[in-house]
Design a protein around this motif. Structure first.
Motif, PDB file in Angstrom:
ATOM      1  N   HIS A  99      39.874  39.622  38.614  1.00 52.51           N
ATOM      2  CA  HIS A  99      38.582  39.598  39.273  1.00 52.51           C
ATOM      3  C   HIS A  99      38.631  40.420  40.548  1.00 52.51           C
ATOM      4  CE1 HIS A  99      37.854  36.171  36.599  1.00 52.51           C
ATOM      5  NE2 HIS A  99      36.569  36.276  36.905  1.00 52.51           N
ATOM      6  N   LEU A 100      37.440  40.751  41.067  1.00 52.59           N
ATOM      7  CA  LEU A 100      37.372  41.386  42.373  1.00 52.59           C
ATOM      8  C   LEU A 100      37.961  40.447  43.418  1.00 52.59           C
ATOM      9  CD1 LEU A 100      33.784  42.977  42.312  1.00 52.59           C
ATOM     10  CD2 LEU A 100      35.944  43.909  41.466  1.00 52.59           C
ATOM     11  N   GLY A 101      38.735  41.030  44.343  1.00 52.82           N
ATOM     12  CA  GLY A 101      39.409  40.223  45.354  1.00 52.82           C
ATOM     13  C   GLY A 101      40.797  39.768  44.954  1.00 52.82           C
ATOM     14  N   ASP A 102      41.219  40.041  43.716  1.00 53.73           N
ATOM     15  CA  ASP A 102      42.610  39.793  43.324  1.00 53.73           C
ATOM     16  C   ASP A 102      43.497  40.915  43.861  1.00 53.73           C
ATOM     17  OD1 ASP A 102      41.871  37.518  41.992  1.00 53.73           O
ATOM     18  OD2 ASP A 102      42.167  38.312  39.972  1.00 53.73           O
ATOM     19  N   VAL A 103      44.797  40.778  43.665  1.00 55.25           N
ATOM     20  CA  VAL A 103      45.772  41.775  44.106  1.00 55.25           C
ATOM     21  C   VAL A 103      46.556  42.269  42.901  1.00 55.25           C
ATOM     22  CG1 VAL A 103      47.856  42.170  45.509  1.00 55.25           C
ATOM     23  CG2 VAL A 103      45.989  40.767  46.409  1.00 55.25           C
ATOM     24  N   VAL A 104      46.789  43.575  42.845  1.00 55.36           N
ATOM     25  CA  VAL A 104      47.642  44.171  41.816  1.00 55.36           C
ATOM     26  C   VAL A 104      48.813  44.867  42.495  1.00 55.36           C
ATOM     27  CG1 VAL A 104      47.833  45.889  39.971  1.00 55.36           C
ATOM     28  CG2 VAL A 104      45.785  44.463  40.135  1.00 55.36           C
ATOM     29  N   TYR A 179      34.709  37.109  52.298  1.00 52.42           N
ATOM     30  CA  TYR A 179      34.638  36.996  50.840  1.00 52.42           C
ATOM     31  C   TYR A 179      33.179  37.103  50.413  1.00 52.42           C
ATOM     32  CZ  TYR A 179      35.044  34.785  46.215  1.00 52.42           C
ATOM     33  OH  TYR A 179      34.996  34.503  44.872  1.00 52.42           O
ATOM     34  N   PRO A 180      32.821  38.101  49.582  1.00 57.19           N
ATOM     35  CA  PRO A 180      31.411  38.303  49.231  1.00 57.19           C
ATOM     36  C   PRO A 180      30.808  37.187  48.397  1.00 57.19           C
ATOM     37  CG  PRO A 180      32.674  40.313  48.897  1.00 57.19           C
ATOM     38  CD  PRO A 180      33.667  39.208  49.126  1.00 57.19           C
ATOM     39  N   GLY A 181      31.632  36.435  47.666  1.00 63.08           N
ATOM     40  CA  GLY A 181      31.122  35.355  46.831  1.00 63.08           C
ATOM     41  C   GLY A 181      31.200  35.688  45.355  1.00 63.08           C
ATOM     42  N   VAL A 182      31.423  34.670  44.540  1.00 59.63           N
ATOM     43  CA  VAL A 182      31.609  34.873  43.109  1.00 59.63           C
ATOM     44  C   VAL A 182      30.354  35.452  42.459  1.00 59.63           C
ATOM     45  CG1 VAL A 182      30.910  32.516  42.501  1.00 59.63           C
ATOM     46  CG2 VAL A 182      32.461  33.788  40.992  1.00 59.63           C
ATOM     47  N   ASP A 183      29.183  35.194  43.048  1.00 62.50           N
ATOM     48  CA  ASP A 183      27.951  35.721  42.471  1.00 62.50           C
ATOM     49  C   ASP A 183      27.838  37.228  42.630  1.00 62.50           C
ATOM     50  OD1 ASP A 183      27.717  35.188  45.262  1.00 62.50           O
ATOM     51  OD2 ASP A 183      25.559  35.483  45.135  1.00 62.50           O
ATOM     52  N   GLN A 184      28.681  37.817  43.472  1.00 64.29           N
ATOM     53  CA  GLN A 184      28.703  39.277  43.657  1.00 64.29           C
ATOM     54  C   GLN A 184      29.787  39.946  42.814  1.00 64.29           C
ATOM     55  OE1 GLN A 184      26.302  40.795  45.468  1.00 64.29           O
ATOM     56  NE2 GLN A 184      25.474  38.721  45.691  1.00 64.29           N
ATOM     57  N   ASP A 185      30.472  39.173  41.989  1.00 63.89           N
ATOM     58  CA  ASP A 185      31.531  39.694  41.119  1.00 63.89           C
ATOM     59  C   ASP A 185      31.011  39.720  39.687  1.00 63.89           C
ATOM     60  OD1 ASP A 185      33.782  40.352  39.712  1.00 63.89           O
ATOM     61  OD2 ASP A 185      34.974  38.620  40.336  1.00 63.89           O
ATOM     62  N   TYR A 186      30.515  40.861  39.269  1.00 66.83           N
ATOM     63  CA  TYR A 186      30.033  40.989  37.898  1.00 66.83           C
ATOM     64  C   TYR A 186      30.511  42.305  37.299  1.00 66.83           C
ATOM     65  CZ  TYR A 186      26.392  43.034  40.881  1.00 66.83           C
ATOM     66  OH  TYR A 186      25.728  43.719  41.859  1.00 66.83           O
ATOM     67  N   HIS A 187      30.698  42.265  35.988  1.00 64.40           N
ATOM     68  CA  HIS A 187      31.295  43.386  35.272  1.00 64.40           C
ATOM     69  C   HIS A 187      30.417  43.732  34.082  1.00 64.40           C
ATOM     70  CE1 HIS A 187      34.040  45.412  32.483  1.00 64.40           C
ATOM     71  NE2 HIS A 187      34.819  45.665  33.506  1.00 64.40           N
ATOM     72  N   PHE A 188      30.063  45.014  33.973  1.00 64.33           N
ATOM     73  CA  PHE A 188      29.215  45.462  32.873  1.00 64.33           C
ATOM     74  C   PHE A 188      30.061  46.044  31.739  1.00 64.33           C
ATOM     75  CE2 PHE A 188      26.208  45.323  36.325  1.00 64.33           C
ATOM     76  CZ  PHE A 188      25.000  44.994  35.721  1.00 64.33           C
ATOM     77  N   ASN A 189      29.519  46.006  30.535  1.00 69.03           N
ATOM     78  CA  ASN A 189      30.150  46.679  29.406  1.00 69.03           C
ATOM     79  C   ASN A 189      30.344  48.155  29.732  1.00 69.03           C
ATOM     80  OD1 ASN A 189      30.405  44.525  27.446  1.00 69.03           O
ATOM     81  ND2 ASN A 189      28.170  44.559  27.291  1.00 69.03           N
ATOM     82  N   SER A 190      31.387  48.730  29.163  1.00 70.51           N
ATOM     83  CA  SER A 190      31.781  50.087  29.543  1.00 70.51           C
ATOM     84  C   SER A 190      30.739  51.141  29.182  1.00 70.51           C
ATOM     85  CB  SER A 190      33.124  50.447  28.893  1.00 70.51           C
ATOM     86  OG  SER A 190      33.032  50.363  27.485  1.00 70.51           O
ATOM     87  N   ASN A 191      29.882  50.870  28.217  1.00 72.16           N
ATOM     88  CA  ASN A 191      28.877  51.854  27.829  1.00 72.16           C
ATOM     89  C   ASN A 191      27.562  51.689  28.593  1.00 72.16           C
ATOM     90  OD1 ASN A 191      28.057  49.502  26.660  1.00 72.16           O
ATOM     91  ND2 ASN A 191      27.868  50.314  24.582  1.00 72.16           N
ATOM     92  N   CYS A 192      27.553  50.803  29.585  1.00 69.95           N
ATOM     93  CA  CYS A 192      26.362  50.584  30.407  1.00 69.95           C
ATOM     94  C   CYS A 192      26.535  51.331  31.725  1.00 69.95           C
ATOM     95  CB  CYS A 192      26.154  49.091  30.664  1.00 69.95           C
ATOM     96  SG  CYS A 192      24.786  48.721  31.786  1.00 69.95           S
ATOM     97  N   HIS A 290      29.129  51.362  38.355  1.00 68.67           N
ATOM     98  CA  HIS A 290      28.535  50.302  39.172  1.00 68.67           C
ATOM     99  C   HIS A 290      29.311  50.076  40.469  1.00 68.67           C
ATOM    100  CE1 HIS A 290      26.029  49.288  35.680  1.00 68.67           C
ATOM    101  NE2 HIS A 290      27.133  49.421  34.968  1.00 68.67           N
ATOM    102  N   LYS A 291      30.363  50.833  40.658  1.00 65.48           N
ATOM    103  CA  LYS A 291      31.203  50.734  41.847  1.00 65.48           C
ATOM    104  C   LYS A 291      30.374  50.919  43.124  1.00 65.48           C
ATOM    105  CE  LYS A 291      34.717  53.742  44.010  1.00 65.48           C
ATOM    106  NZ  LYS A 291      35.726  52.815  44.479  1.00 65.48           N
ATOM    107  N   ASP A 292      30.573  50.009  44.110  1.00 64.51           N
ATOM    108  CA  ASP A 292      29.980  50.179  45.434  1.00 64.51           C
ATOM    109  C   ASP A 292      30.977  49.677  46.475  1.00 64.51           C
ATOM    110  OD1 ASP A 292      29.772  47.353  45.579  1.00 64.51           O
ATOM    111  OD2 ASP A 292      27.720  47.376  44.824  1.00 64.51           O
ATOM    112  N   ASP A 293      30.541  49.602  47.742  1.00 70.07           N
ATOM    113  CA  ASP A 293      31.474  49.271  48.827  1.00 70.07           C
ATOM    114  C   ASP A 293      31.479  47.794  49.194  1.00 70.07           C
ATOM    115  OD1 ASP A 293      31.986  51.963  48.913  1.00 70.07           O
ATOM    116  OD2 ASP A 293      30.679  52.348  50.636  1.00 70.07           O
ATOM    117  N   ARG A 294      30.774  46.968  48.435  1.00 68.59           N
ATOM    118  CA  ARG A 294      30.561  45.579  48.820  1.00 68.59           C
ATOM    119  C   ARG A 294      31.866  44.795  48.989  1.00 68.59           C
ATOM    120  NH1 ARG A 294      25.986  42.754  45.366  1.00 68.59           N
ATOM    121  NH2 ARG A 294      25.303  44.879  45.739  1.00 68.59           N
ATOM    122  N   TRP A 295      32.850  45.075  48.156  1.00 69.86           N
ATOM    123  CA  TRP A 295      34.094  44.319  48.166  1.00 69.86           C
ATOM    124  C   TRP A 295      35.231  45.028  48.910  1.00 69.86           C
ATOM    125  CZ3 TRP A 295      35.376  39.501  45.993  1.00 69.86           C
ATOM    126  CH2 TRP A 295      34.318  38.853  45.323  1.00 69.86           C
TER     127      TRP A 295
END
Length: 328
Positions: A99-104, A179-192, A290-295
């Motif tokens: 998820h967004l906010g995790d570490v790799v 922390y932006p909040g879980v409601d700001q963590d969304y992922h779209f299908n790759s063809n969208c 859909h990438k932006d600077d929110r996170w």
């Protein structure tokens, strides 16, 4: 007061948002020191758990800029043994419940080094042949990564949360590290594809039906710890470095599935083969349109917090002291 020979770890924070978070992780700050005539970097010096650290940013993003900064740094700080590349990255969720906010963190997988230069190779007839993985992180840092993971598993505590509190997000200038909040963590299908650059998805008509259903991963226990703080998960595996920002879901999926990539970034290929280094990336986006600077702020903070915690799992060189503090 420490001399340039007392610094043994380089910490590279490419962007300004990453640099600010990194500086806040120091136990103490040290005074600036004279530099080599061929060293044009700007440094922030300090220590964490008795490790003397040189923090540097980059004039521009990218592999060549990172290589230049490391080369100049080693002209002044000749005893630096290894480095941490600490910042943000884009992720591919199919190779892990990320998820967004995790570490790799990059770590060797099977017979691969843990880092690839995905756009480096030869253009042959009909296809592109990638040539070679980059070097693995040094054993000292890999051992620290595993020791940290072991302690996390044994104690069950969220080890990174206390470090995040070093960044006062009540301050107006640091509020973007919240922390932006879980409601700001969304992922779209790759063809969208994102419909209108510069506008958030809910303002430009991105089809909400194209969001990936991750409800099985998104229970309260998965997202928050017992203290209702965001649970920061650490994922270890292959990080991909290249010369361009990945903002296309289909290209992301193609590369990630081909090389089992967890995360995409732009600096590791400039340093990994010539300098022992570990890449630590806070996840700020899904490497699509859909990438932006929110996170970006929060992702920078969690990456810096992980890097700080790592210093409590590294062997300490008793011959190197903290030196005098100037405050941080």
């Amino acid at each position: 007061m420490p001399t340039s020979d007392d610094y043994t770890v380089a910490w590279i924070a490419p962007l300004e948002v990453e640099l600010t978070a990194s500086i806040r992780m120091l136990d103490v700050g040290h005074k600036k020191l004279p530099q080599s005539p061929v060293d044009h970097n700007v440094y922030h010096l300090g220590s964490i758990n008795n490790h003397n650290i040189v923090i540097a940013s980059l004039p521009t993003t990218g592999n060549s800029s990172a290589a230049m900064v490391i080369t100049q740094l080693r002209n002044t700080y000749k005893q630096v043994r290894y480095g941490l590349l600490v910042g943000i990255g884009g992720v591919h969720i199919s190779n892990g419940p990320i998820h967004l906010g995790d570490v790799v963190v990059n770590e060797p997988v099977d017979d691969h080094s843990g880092t690839i230069h995905y756009d480096h190779g030869k253009a042959l007839e009909g296809y592109f042949q990638r040539t070679g993985y980059l070097h693995s992180p040094p054993n000292t840092l890999l051992n620290a990564v595993r020791a940290l993971s072991t302690e996390q598993a044994i104690c069950g505590d969220n080890l990174l949360s206390p470090h995040l509190e070093r960044i006062d997000t009540k301050s107006i200038s640091l509020r973007h590290y919240q922390y932006p909040g879980v409601d700001q963590d969304y992922h779209f299908n790759s063809n969208c594809s994102h419909l209108e650059k510069g506008k958030p998805c809910d303002k430009c008509g991105c089809d909400p039906r194209q969001k990936v259903d991750r409800s099985a991963q998104d229970s309260e226990d998965e997202i928050y710890d017992d203290n209702q703080k965001p649970r920061i998960k650490v994922h270890r595996g292959t990080i991909a470095a290249g010369e361009k920002v990945i903002r296309n879901g289909q290209e992301r999926d193609h590369l990630a599935n081909q090389y089992n990539i967890l995360c995409f970034e732009m600096e590791a290929a400039g340093v990994m083969n010539d300098f022992p280094c570990l890449a630590i990336r806070g996840i700020s986006d899904y490497a699509d349109s859909h990438k932006d600077d929110r996170w970006q702020g929060y992702a920078s903070a969690v990456a810096a917090a992980y890097a700080r915690e790592l210093f409590f799992h590294m062997p300490i060189d008793d011959t190197k002291g903290q030196g005098n503090s100037t405050g941080t």
